[in-house]
Design a protein around this motif. Structure first.
Motif, PDB file in Angstrom:
ATOM      1  N   GLY A 294      13.737   2.712  -8.050  1.00  0.00           N
ATOM      2  CA  GLY A 294      14.679   2.135  -7.100  1.00  0.00           C
ATOM      3  C   GLY A 294      14.661   0.621  -7.055  1.00  0.00           C
ATOM      4  O   GLY A 294      15.414   0.014  -6.305  1.00  0.00           O
ATOM      5  N   THR A 295      13.772   0.001  -7.827  1.00  0.00           N
ATOM      6  CA  THR A 295      13.693  -1.460  -7.855  1.00  0.00           C
ATOM      7  C   THR A 295      13.572  -1.909  -9.301  1.00  0.00           C
ATOM      8  O   THR A 295      13.380  -1.097 -10.209  1.00  0.00           O
ATOM      9  N   GLU A 296      13.654  -3.205  -9.501  1.00  0.00           N
ATOM     10  CA  GLU A 296      13.352  -3.745 -10.822  1.00  0.00           C
ATOM     11  C   GLU A 296      11.840  -3.813 -10.959  1.00  0.00           C
ATOM     12  O   GLU A 296      11.142  -4.189 -10.031  1.00  0.00           O
ATOM     13  N   ALA A 297      11.361  -3.407 -12.116  1.00  0.00           N
ATOM     14  CA  ALA A 297       9.925  -3.436 -12.371  1.00  0.00           C
ATOM     15  C   ALA A 297       9.684  -4.150 -13.695  1.00  0.00           C
ATOM     16  O   ALA A 297      10.590  -4.282 -14.517  1.00  0.00           O
TER      17      ALA A 297
ATOM     18  N   GLY B  99       0.802  -1.226   0.000  1.00  0.00           N
ATOM     19  CA  GLY B  99       0.000   0.000   0.000  1.00  0.00           C
ATOM     20  C   GLY B  99       0.830   1.269   0.000  1.00  0.00           C
ATOM     21  O   GLY B  99       0.294   2.349   0.237  1.00  0.00           O
ATOM     22  N   VAL B 100       2.138   1.160  -0.277  1.00  0.00           N
ATOM     23  CA  VAL B 100       2.993   2.346  -0.350  1.00  0.00           C
ATOM     24  C   VAL B 100       2.567   3.159  -1.563  1.00  0.00           C
ATOM     25  O   VAL B 100       2.541   2.653  -2.689  1.00  0.00           O
ATOM     26  N   MET B 101       2.195   4.407  -1.330  1.00  0.00           N
ATOM     27  CA  MET B 101       1.734   5.266  -2.415  1.00  0.00           C
ATOM     28  C   MET B 101       2.928   5.825  -3.191  1.00  0.00           C
ATOM     29  O   MET B 101       4.001   6.024  -2.635  1.00  0.00           O
ATOM     30  N   PRO B 102       2.738   6.081  -4.487  1.00  0.00           N
ATOM     31  CA  PRO B 102       3.821   6.635  -5.289  1.00  0.00           C
ATOM     32  C   PRO B 102       4.203   8.032  -4.799  1.00  0.00           C
ATOM     33  O   PRO B 102       3.368   8.768  -4.267  1.00  0.00           O
ATOM     34  N   SER B 103       5.466   8.379  -5.008  1.00  0.00           N
ATOM     35  CA  SER B 103       5.958   9.699  -4.623  1.00  0.00           C
ATOM     36  C   SER B 103       5.372  10.761  -5.548  1.00  0.00           C
ATOM     37  O   SER B 103       4.876  10.466  -6.648  1.00  0.00           O
ATOM     38  N   GLU B 104       5.457  12.011  -5.115  1.00  0.00           N
ATOM     39  CA  GLU B 104       5.022  13.117  -5.967  1.00  0.00           C
ATOM     40  C   GLU B 104       5.829  13.127  -7.267  1.00  0.00           C
ATOM     41  O   GLU B 104       5.282  13.391  -8.343  1.00  0.00           O
ATOM     42  N   GLU B 105       7.118  12.798  -7.171  1.00  0.00           N
ATOM     43  CA  GLU B 105       7.982  12.759  -8.356  1.00  0.00           C
ATOM     44  C   GLU B 105       7.480  11.722  -9.365  1.00  0.00           C
ATOM     45  O   GLU B 105       7.383  12.004 -10.562  1.00  0.00           O
ATOM     46  N   LEU B 106       7.126  10.516  -8.881  1.00  0.00           N
ATOM     47  CA  LEU B 106       6.624   9.484  -9.783  1.00  0.00           C
ATOM     48  C   LEU B 106       5.252   9.861 -10.336  1.00  0.00           C
ATOM     49  O   LEU B 106       4.987   9.675 -11.526  1.00  0.00           O
ATOM     50  N   LEU B 107       4.380  10.406  -9.489  1.00  0.00           N
ATOM     51  CA  LEU B 107       3.063  10.831  -9.966  1.00  0.00           C
ATOM     52  C   LEU B 107       3.193  11.885 -11.059  1.00  0.00           C
ATOM     53  O   LEU B 107       2.472  11.855 -12.064  1.00  0.00           O
ATOM     54  N   THR B 108       4.141  12.806 -10.895  1.00  0.00           N
ATOM     55  CA  THR B 108       4.383  13.842 -11.902  1.00  0.00           C
ATOM     56  C   THR B 108       4.902  13.214 -13.192  1.00  0.00           C
ATOM     57  O   THR B 108       4.410  13.533 -14.283  1.00  0.00           O
ATOM     58  N   ALA B 109       5.882  12.316 -13.071  1.00  0.00           N
ATOM     59  CA  ALA B 109       6.452  11.664 -14.257  1.00  0.00           C
ATOM     60  C   ALA B 109       5.392  10.857 -14.997  1.00  0.00           C
ATOM     61  O   ALA B 109       5.299  10.916 -16.234  1.00  0.00           O
ATOM     62  N   MET B 110       4.571  10.123 -14.262  1.00  0.00           N
ATOM     63  CA  MET B 110       3.517   9.321 -14.895  1.00  0.00           C
ATOM     64  C   MET B 110       2.443  10.219 -15.510  1.00  0.00           C
ATOM     65  O   MET B 110       1.934   9.934 -16.589  1.00  0.00           O
ATOM     66  N   GLY B 111       2.106  11.312 -14.824  1.00  0.00           N
ATOM     67  CA  GLY B 111       1.143  12.261 -15.387  1.00  0.00           C
ATOM     68  C   GLY B 111       1.639  12.841 -16.704  1.00  0.00           C
ATOM     69  O   GLY B 111       0.888  12.949 -17.677  1.00  0.00           O
ATOM     70  N   ASN B 112       2.918  13.188 -16.744  1.00  0.00           N
ATOM     71  CA  ASN B 112       3.509  13.717 -17.972  1.00  0.00           C
ATOM     72  C   ASN B 112       3.522  12.662 -19.076  1.00  0.00           C
ATOM     73  O   ASN B 112       3.238  12.960 -20.238  1.00  0.00           O
ATOM     74  N   TYR B 113       3.861  11.429 -18.716  1.00  0.00           N
ATOM     75  CA  TYR B 113       3.862  10.319 -19.679  1.00  0.00           C
ATOM     76  C   TYR B 113       2.448  10.086 -20.211  1.00  0.00           C
ATOM     77  O   TYR B 113       2.242   9.955 -21.420  1.00  0.00           O
ATOM     78  N   ASN B 114       1.458  10.070 -19.319  1.00  0.00           N
ATOM     79  CA  ASN B 114       0.070   9.882 -19.744  1.00  0.00           C
ATOM     80  C   ASN B 114      -0.369  10.997 -20.681  1.00  0.00           C
ATOM     81  O   ASN B 114      -1.105  10.760 -21.645  1.00  0.00           O
ATOM     82  N   GLU B 115       0.083  12.213 -20.412  1.00  0.00           N
ATOM     83  CA  GLU B 115      -0.254  13.339 -21.282  1.00  0.00           C
ATOM     84  C   GLU B 115       0.299  13.120 -22.692  1.00  0.00           C
ATOM     85  O   GLU B 115      -0.395  13.374 -23.683  1.00  0.00           O
ATOM     86  N   VAL B 116       1.520  12.611 -22.790  1.00  0.00           N
ATOM     87  CA  VAL B 116       2.115  12.314 -24.097  1.00  0.00           C
ATOM     88  C   VAL B 116       1.301  11.219 -24.798  1.00  0.00           C
ATOM     89  O   VAL B 116       1.031  11.315 -26.001  1.00  0.00           O
ATOM     90  N   LEU B 117       0.891  10.185 -24.055  1.00  0.00           N
ATOM     91  CA  LEU B 117       0.083   9.103 -24.631  1.00  0.00           C
ATOM     92  C   LEU B 117      -1.246   9.629 -25.165  1.00  0.00           C
ATOM     93  O   LEU B 117      -1.688   9.249 -26.257  1.00  0.00           O
ATOM     94  N   VAL B 118      -1.889  10.492 -24.399  1.00  0.00           N
ATOM     95  CA  VAL B 118      -3.175  11.059 -24.812  1.00  0.00           C
ATOM     96  C   VAL B 118      -2.986  11.923 -26.057  1.00  0.00           C
ATOM     97  O   VAL B 118      -3.742  11.811 -27.029  1.00  0.00           O
ATOM     98  N   LYS B 119      -1.967  12.780 -26.051  1.00  0.00           N
ATOM     99  CA  LYS B 119      -1.718  13.650 -27.210  1.00  0.00           C
ATOM    100  C   LYS B 119      -1.381  12.843 -28.456  1.00  0.00           C
ATOM    101  O   LYS B 119      -1.704  13.249 -29.567  1.00  0.00           O
ATOM    102  N   ALA B 120      -0.740  11.683 -28.279  1.00  0.00           N
ATOM    103  CA  ALA B 120      -0.417  10.806 -29.406  1.00  0.00           C
ATOM    104  C   ALA B 120      -1.649  10.037 -29.890  1.00  0.00           C
ATOM    105  O   ALA B 120      -1.608   9.388 -30.931  1.00  0.00           O
ATOM    106  N   GLY B 121      -2.746  10.100 -29.116  1.00  0.00           N
ATOM    107  CA  GLY B 121      -3.989   9.452 -29.516  1.00  0.00           C
ATOM    108  C   GLY B 121      -4.025   7.955 -29.290  1.00  0.00           C
ATOM    109  O   GLY B 121      -4.841   7.267 -29.901  1.00  0.00           O
TER     110      GLY B 121
END
Length: 141
Positions: A103-106, A16-38
């Motif tokens: 920080g880990t393998e994913a 239940g460890v929540m993602p950091s603000e840094e990861l949430l920001t990075a994922m939000g930016n990545y999702n924005e690129v995905l949406v803009k790419a359609g």
């Protein structure tokens, strides 16, 4: 072609460890690129398996098994649903993804979604019509 992009769970996500603000920001930016790419149709994170259940089918019997579930590496922490031209394109997009477990393998799994034409003659015109009708109803909600 549609693909489900599956983010595998980690010990932290299962705890239940929540993602950091840094990861949430990075994922939000990545999702924005995905949406803009359609290509992004949907995407969500999932609560840990300790909050989930499984329903086991054995013939006509159903049994409910409460989480958590043991094999963390087989569990899902989140997903995307993408519309892309090929599996290779999906792979290239996944390679651009921020590490979902810093920080880990994913691991992220890529699975193609069945389309109506994949089912052959068993998917009768009546079943196709039903499927199309249900998809339209889902879009309205």
């Amino acid at each position: 072609m549609r693909f489900m992009i599956i983010v595998k769970a980690s010990a932290d996500s299962e705890a239940g460890v929540m993602p950091s603000e840094e990861l949430l920001t990075a994922m939000g930016n990545y999702n924005e690129v995905l949406v803009k790419a359609g290509i992004m149709l949907a995407g969500e994170g999932l609560h840990p398996s300790s909050k989930g259940v499984r329903v086991r089918f054995s013939g006509d019997k159903r049994s409910v098994i409460d989480g958590p579930f043991a094999e963390t590496k087989e569990l899902i922490a989140g997903y995307w649903l993408w519309q892309v031209k090929s599996k290779e394109e999906a792979i290239e997009w996944v390679k651009r993804c921020p590490n979902p477990m810093p920080g880990t393998e994913a691991e992220i799994e890529i699975r193609q979604v069945f389309e109506a034409e994949d089912f052959g003659a068993e998917f009768t015109p009546e079943l196709r019509e039903q499927e199309e009708r249900l998809r339209e109803q889902v879009k309205k909600h």
